[in-house]
Design a protein around this motif. Structure first.
Motif, short mmCIF file in Angstrom:
data_model
loop_
_atom_site.label_atom_id
_atom_site.label_comp_id
_atom_site.label_asym_id
_atom_site.label_seq_id
_atom_site.Cartn_x
_atom_site.Cartn_y
_atom_site.Cartn_z
N SER A 196 -35.22 58.74 21.53
CA SER A 196 -34.14 57.80 21.24
C SER A 196 -32.99 58.48 20.51
O SER A 196 -31.82 58.25 20.80
N ASP A 197 -33.33 59.37 19.55
CA ASP A 197 -32.30 60.08 18.80
C ASP A 197 -31.51 61.00 19.70
O ASP A 197 -30.29 61.15 19.56
N ASN A 198 -32.21 61.65 20.68
CA ASN A 198 -31.53 62.56 21.59
C ASN A 198 -30.54 61.81 22.47
O ASN A 198 -29.48 62.32 22.83
N SER A 199 -30.90 60.56 22.85
CA SER A 199 -30.01 59.79 23.73
C SER A 199 -28.74 59.35 23.01
O SER A 199 -27.76 59.00 23.63
N LEU A 200 -28.75 59.36 21.65
CA LEU A 200 -27.59 58.94 20.88
C LEU A 200 -26.75 60.12 20.43
O LEU A 200 -25.89 59.98 19.59
N GLN A 201 -27.00 61.29 20.99
CA GLN A 201 -26.21 62.47 20.65
C GLN A 201 -25.03 62.61 21.60
O GLN A 201 -25.07 62.17 22.74
N CYS A 202 -23.94 63.19 21.05
CA CYS A 202 -22.74 63.40 21.87
C CYS A 202 -23.02 64.44 22.95
O CYS A 202 -23.51 65.54 22.64
N PRO A 203 -22.75 64.17 24.21
CA PRO A 203 -23.00 65.16 25.28
C PRO A 203 -22.05 66.35 25.22
O PRO A 203 -22.30 67.38 25.84
N GLU A 204 -20.97 66.25 24.45
CA GLU A 204 -19.99 67.32 24.37
C GLU A 204 -20.31 68.32 23.26
O GLU A 204 -20.33 69.53 23.48
N CYS A 205 -20.55 67.79 22.05
CA CYS A 205 -20.77 68.68 20.91
C CYS A 205 -22.13 68.48 20.25
O CYS A 205 -22.48 69.23 19.32
N GLY A 206 -22.89 67.49 20.70
CA GLY A 206 -24.20 67.25 20.11
C GLY A 206 -24.15 66.50 18.79
O GLY A 206 -25.16 66.38 18.10
#
Length: 317
Positions: free
Chosen positions: A18-28
């Motif tokens: 769940s935490d990984n899905s809420l990360q920015c795909p550009e900068c993390g």
């Protein structure tokens, strides 16, 4: 059957996913929701948008302001004697699905309507207000006045009722005066003749009651501007924007020369519209203008000549 340690490990894995899905795909970076958009808190990238914003349309900066602004249901209105806070029971004997009610249910609904009506108008003051506001709504609809004029007229009548100005005067007369005053305050005036047509009282009584209400309540009502009648008259005659603009120009010139002093604003506006239609080659008849403006052709002719005399170098005979 998995033990407690296995369940804990599985839940930890789900949290990481769940935490990984809420990360920015550009900068993390971390992602936050702002209104209807999901944006990166670090680089500002908009990850998702066009979500449904389920929050209120207002903002509050402290608890007191939040309590004052929060509400449930439709907003209150001065056009109803109870300000719209009562229950309305439909007169049709049908349920929510459109099916007819049985005889016992119909009798029950009739009793509920009767008691609801009694509770809504518990004293003579509320009955008076209900009748007057109904008259205001009827007259405003007949004159094509907007909602803000109806609200203002309702407030004026409420003030007259609270300050005990009604004894010796009819409910219809005070209600008509409130509509006349509210229309002039809102910049969409109607002539006394137009008001009298939709009212249940005579023109002289309307004028007399209007002067009394304005004086006693201290209402700030500016003299009617002839230009405010022009758009309605031009629309009724299907004239162009050019003709409407020319009519305004004629009236402005008449004000500068002082021709408007002591003259009926309706007559001046009608004459200006008639003259403008001739100047722009959209010829119309005095009879047509008379029907739209509800004023005599003699008045239109007299004001027409006065406007032409005030206008310099018109070149019109």
């Amino acid at each position: 059957m998995p033990n407690a340690r296995t369940r804990t490990r599985v839940s930890s894995t789900e949290e990481e996913t769940s935490d990984n899905s809420l990360q920015c795909p550009e900068c993390g970076g971390s992602v936050v929701s702002e209104g209807s958009e999901t944006v990166c808190d670090d680089c500002g990238l908009v990850v998702e948008e066009d979500q449904v914003d389920r929050g209120p349309e207002w903002r509050a900066f402290d608890a007191q302001e939040k309590n004052e602004k929060s509400r449930v249901g439709a907003p209150t209105t001065n056009t109803m004697h109870d300000k719209g806070l009562s229950t309305n029971i439909d007169w049709r004997n049908k349920d929510a699905y459109g099916n007819s009610l049985g005889s016992r249910q119909r009798e029950k609904m009739q009793r509920l309507r009767k008691w609801n009506e009694r509770f809504r108008t518990r004293d003579s003051k509320e009955r008076n207000l209900k009748q007057a506001l109904g008259e205001i709504d009827r007259m405003a609809s007949g004159l094509g006045l907007p909602k803000n004029v109806r609200e203002t007229a309702s407030v004026i009548y409420r003030r007259a009722l609270n300050e005990d100005l009604l004894p010796g005067r009819s409910i219809e007369g005070v209600a008509t005066s409130a509509v006349y005053a509210a229309a002039r305050q809102a910049g969409v005036p109607r002539s006394l003749d137009e008001i009298a047509e939709v009212s249940r009282v005579e023109k002289n009584e309307v004028a007399r009651t209007y002067r009394y209400v304005v004086r006693e309540l201290g209402l700030e009502v500016q003299p009617a501007d002839p230009e405010s009648y022009v758009p309605r008259f031009a629309s009724g005659l299907d004239l162009s924007d050019e003709a409407e603009h020319r009519a305004r120009s004629l009236l402005q010139n008449a004000k500068e020369k002082g021709v408007h002093s002591g003259k009926s604003p309706v007559g001046l506006a009608a004459a200006a519209v008639y003259a403008a239609s001739l100047l722009t080659n959209e010829k119309t008849t005095q009879a047509a203008v008379s029907d739209v403006a509800d004023i005599s052709e003699v008045t239109i002719r007299n004001r027409y000549h006065e406007l032409l005399e005030a206008e310099d170098n018109l070149g019109l005979v």
